[in-house]
Each structure stands twice: as structure tokens, then as C-alpha cells.
Design an enzyme around this catalytic site. Sequence first.
Site, short mmCIF file in Angstrom:
data_model
loop_
_atom_site.label_atom_id
_atom_site.label_comp_id
_atom_site.label_asym_id
_atom_site.label_seq_id
_atom_site.Cartn_x
_atom_site.Cartn_y
_atom_site.Cartn_z
N SER A 93 36.51 -32.82 65.71
CA SER A 93 35.23 -33.50 65.61
C SER A 93 35.22 -34.79 66.43
CB SER A 93 34.93 -33.83 64.14
OG SER A 93 35.02 -32.69 63.33
N SER B 186 33.27 -27.92 64.72
CA SER B 186 33.32 -29.32 65.11
C SER B 186 32.26 -30.12 64.36
CB SER B 186 33.09 -29.45 66.63
OG SER B 186 33.27 -30.78 67.05
N ASP C 253 30.17 -33.29 64.88
CA ASP C 253 29.79 -34.22 65.94
C ASP C 253 28.66 -35.12 65.42
OD1 ASP C 253 31.53 -32.71 67.71
OD2 ASP C 253 29.95 -31.21 67.71
#
Length: 360
Positions: free
Chosen positions: A242, A280, A282
Site C-alpha cells: 500500500s 493495495s 492507496d
Amino acid sequence: MTSKRVRLRELGINIGSLPIGTYNAITDVPGVEVGHATVHEDTPSVLRTGVTAILPLGKDKVWSHGVFAGSSVFNGYGEMTGRGWLEEAGQLSSPILLTSYYGVGAVHRGINKLCDDKDTHSGTHPIVAETWDGWLSDPNAFALTTEHVAQAMENTRPGHVDEGCVGGGTGMVCHDFKAGIGTSSRQVSVLGKPYTVGVLVQANYGDRKDFRVNGVPVGLQIPATEVPVPDRKRVPHVEDGSIIIVIATDAPISSKQCDRLARRATLGLGRTGGFGHNGSGDYAIAFSTGNTLKLRKEGLHEGLKIIPEKDINPLFHGVVEATEEAIVNSLCMAVTTQGYKGRVVHELPLARMTDILNRK
């Protein structure tokens, strides 16, 4: 072997066309302070973790004043506490804390315990954001405590910001190289007045083959035979990682405009090779110190100023450039690290990257 670590511009490599601030850091925005608590231990548990604290208005106003703020999520496989109230009210009235996935609960509890007046201070809802450091740091140790939060808060300062394997970035990996905390800033002009956009990242995402600097596919030219790739890519169910992007500006913008600024940070992420993969998280958070809100006084917030929407473009340019450079700085300043179970993540070879970019 660890080489001397320097920031990207010290290698003679510039990103974008806008000028940088004095420190080329988020702290170029007046009032912003950053501090770290780094945990690097081998016994009784192997720990490569920590906490990074960002104070929008510095220590003196941390609980008594607020700012307009907003956020954006590119891919939501992650955690940012307090985001519900942030989106509801458009205000930030607490520190921003970056840490490990396994430290979110302890850090959230810690910052609430440190609040100077828990009985009367409402609307704090602290922002604690995470990326996963369980490849290099024992995930079962749950090592972070209120004392680490207090240390990060006490260490906050204006000016120079430590980067690389420090604070929340101690155990992080980006594009299969060792990474961590990185920062950068840009100076812009809006309606004839100078403003600063500063970015700080905690980078922990991406594949080697996708890594780019100034559009050049650097990662493709540094194969695993030259610099080994962490073995975690071959372990089932280990997610992609991340990034947390924190954006500050002294330009007087509204909370909705902060949302817009946070979304543009994704473009800087994309320029380095981030795709927002399924695994991920983000997250971007943006705040403006151009207006301050006195939280402990009754009555109207007066004297507020807001930049018109049609004049905001220079800030968008600034955040994209600063995000890209902050990510690369997080790689440039990190060192080869051995951690949990003897796992090793290697640093980005700076001389090799410079050679690639000079030959583009």
C-alpha cells in the site's frame, strides 16, 4: 553492501518543472511538523516498525485548532481511521499518524490517551493510516505502544525531515526495493501569490518491472539477477502492499478542494508505476493551513478565504510532481534491511539508477 544514501536531487536528477521549497519537504508548508519513533530490535522479537507523526499546525495548536481537509481512496485494501468524520465535516483537528497495519489499534489508542483534554475536546477522531510491514517485522509481536506515539509526537519538528527506514516506514518495501518515508515540495503561484504544496509518503507497494523515474523504466533494467527481489512475491496470499500520501498546502482552499487535491496525488503514484492493484491500499489525505479554525471558541469562523475553482490548477501540478518525487526519495534514502525470519530487502542501487537515467 549499503551505499551512501542521498535524495534524488543530490544525484542531479530533477522531477517536473516547478521550483522546490527550502527543505524540499512537507515541512516547507509553514507550521507543519514531522516526527518519527523508529523501532529496530532483534530480541525478544525481530521488529522493523514504528510511527510517523504529522502535525498540520505544530505542537502549539495540535488540539486547539483545526484545518480544512479531505481525502481520496484509489484502492481500498487498507485502513485510515477517522476518515468517516473527515469526509462528513471536512475538518481535521488531530495529528496524522502513519504506522504498520498491526499498530493501528495501539496508535489510535495512544493518540487518544495523549489528547490534552479528553472531557471537552470533541470531533478529534484521529487519523491513523497504515501500510503492512509484516514481511520484515514480526506481525505477532504487536510491539507498538502509547510510548511510541508520544515519542513520535515529541520528536516532531519543522524543517528537515528524516526519510527512508524511519518511523512508520521502517519495515516498508516499494517496487521490490527497500523503501519507507519520503517527502518533497513544490512552490506555485495562484492569483499572483506564492504558495507551497508539500507531500509526505509511506511507500509500500508495486512491482520491480513497473518502477519508473521521469518516465524511464528503471525497474526493468535492474533485474532480480542484479538486485534480488523479496521472496514474498512467491508466497501465496501475501498482498501487494500500500501507500499513504499526506498532502499539505498553505493555499486557502476548502475541504472539497482538499478532496480534489488528494485525488491528483494518484497521478504522481501512477507516474512511478503504481496501478492500485487489488491487494493495495492507496490512501491520500490533504489539508490546508490557509485557514485555521479555533475549536475552543464559540461563535462563527470568520475571515475565511477560498481560492476560486478556476484558479486551482497550479496546486494540482504541484501535488503530482511532489508525490512522484517523494516516492522516489523514499527509495533513495532507504537502506538494505534484514528482518523477520532473516528476510532481506535490498536498497535501490543509486549509481545504477543514475546511469540508466543518464542514458535514456
